[in-house]
Design a protein around this motif. Structure first.
Motif, PDB file in Angstrom:
ATOM      1  N   SER A  30      -6.212 -13.195   2.159  1.00 51.32           N
ATOM      2  CA  SER A  30      -5.837 -11.463   2.320  1.00 51.32           C
ATOM      3  C   SER A  30      -5.045 -11.434   3.127  1.00 51.32           C
TER       4      SER A  30
ATOM      5  N   ASP B 237      -2.445  -9.143   5.854  1.00 51.82           N
ATOM      6  CA  ASP B 237      -2.740  -8.106   6.723  1.00 51.82           C
ATOM      7  C   ASP B 237      -1.408  -7.524   7.401  1.00 51.82           C
TER       8      ASP B 237
ATOM      9  N   ASN C 107      -3.791  -0.937   6.204  1.00 50.35           N
ATOM     10  CA  ASN C 107      -3.300  -2.088   5.958  1.00 50.35           C
ATOM     11  C   ASN C 107      -2.346  -2.244   4.754  1.00 50.35           C
TER      12      ASN C 107
ATOM     13  N   ASN D  70       0.841  -1.290  -0.106  1.00 50.41           N
ATOM     14  CA  ASN D  70      -0.081   0.127   0.026  1.00 50.41           C
ATOM     15  C   ASN D  70       0.745   1.279  -0.017  1.00 50.41           C
TER      16      ASN D  70
ATOM     17  N   SER E   4      -2.732  -5.011   1.840  1.00 51.25           N
ATOM     18  CA  SER E   4      -3.968  -5.245   1.338  1.00 51.25           C
ATOM     19  C   SER E   4      -3.863  -5.693  -0.203  1.00 51.25           C
ATOM     20  N   ASP E   5      -2.866  -5.118  -1.077  1.00 48.28           N
ATOM     21  CA  ASP E   5      -2.755  -5.805  -2.220  1.00 48.28           C
ATOM     22  C   ASP E   5      -1.752  -6.613  -2.735  1.00 48.28           C
TER      23      ASP E   5
END
Length: 209
Positions: free
Chosen positions: A191, A193, A171, A142, A174-175
Motif C-alpha cells: 500500500s 503512501d 494519502n 487520489n 492510496s489507489d
C-alpha cells in the motif's frame, strides 16, 4: 477607529512550491502558479476571517529510469487543482488607514484535482522509482487532498501579501498500485503512501468591499 482595511473581496496571483512527502514515489519539489479570489470579513481590530478559492498548479519532478535502467533522470509533472480554504488572520500590527498591518494566520483547506498528473514531455518508456510505476499507474492518484495551513499575512491599504504553508493530510497514492499481482489477479503489492504539501506566496489586491 480602525479602518478595517482587510475586509472585502480581493484578487490574488502568485506562485507555489509543491513537495511530495513519500518513500513510495521519489520526487523533488518544483514551482508553479496559483491565482484566485479571497473574501475577508470581521469587525474586530485584531483579527478577521478569510475564505479563499484558488486555481493552482502543483508541479513535481519525478525520478525515473527507462527500460535499460542505466541512469536515473527526472520528469516534470503538474497536477492542476481547485483549492478552497478557511483561515483566521490575527494582526500583531493592527490595520489602520495608510498604515502597514501584519500578523500570523491558520486554517484548513481542501483541494480537488481537476485531472491527473500531466507530463511536460513524452512519458513513454519512463518507470518511476522506487517501484518502476508507469504513467498509467499514476492516473489513479487520489482526486482529493485536504489539510491544515499556517502562514503570515501583511498589507498596506488595498494590497496584501500572504505567505502560507499547506500541510496535506490525505494519502495521494492510496489507489496507486505496483505491478505485483497473484495468479488469480489479486493485488499483492504494498500500500503506497504520499502526502502533498506546498508553500505559496500570493499578492492580493482588494477589488471591492
Amino acid at each position: 477607529m480602525h479602518a478595517q482595511v482587510p475586509r472585502g473581496f480581493s484578487f490574488g496571483v502568485g506562485m507555489n512550491q509543491t513537495m511530495l512527502d513519500s518513500k513510495d514515489l521519489l520526487a523533488d519539489s518544483n514551482i508553479s502558479y496559483t491565482a484566485g479570489l479571497t473574501y475577508n470579513t470581521g469587525y474586530h481590530e485584531s483579527f478577521n476571517y478569510e475564505i479563499t478559492t484558488l486555481i493552482s498548479g502543483n508541479a513535481l519532478k519525478l525520478d525515473y529510469v527507462d527500460s535499460e535502467a542505466l541512469t536515473v533522470r527526472q520528469a516534470k509533472y503538474i497536477l492542476h487543482s481547485f483549492d478552497a480554504g478557511f483561515n483566521m488572520n490575527y494582526y500583531i500590527i493592527t490595520p489602520d488607514e495608510d498604515k502597514f498591518y501584519f500578523g500570523p494566520s491558520a486554517g484548513v483547506y481542501i483541494s480537488a484535482n481537476t485531472g491527473q498528473l500531466d507530463a511536460k514531455e513524452d512519458a513513454n518508456d519512463q518507470y518511476y522509482l522506487p517501484y518502476r510505476l508507469t504513467e498509467n499507474s499514476l492516473a489513479d492518484i487520489n482526486k482529493l487532498n485536504y489539510g491544515v495551513s499556517f502562514g503570515l499575512t501583511g498589507g498596506y491599504n488595498k494590497f496584501r501579501l500572504a505567505l502560507k504553508y499547506n500541510l496535506g493530510l490525505s494519502n495521494l497514492l492510496s489507489d496507486v498500485q505496483t505491478d505485483s499481482y497473484s495468479e488469480t489477479n489479486t493485488y499483492t503489492g504494498p500500500s503506497l503512501d504520499g502526502k502533498l504539501h506546498n508553500v505559496s506566496l500570493i499578492l492580493y489586491y482588494k477589488i471591492f468591499r
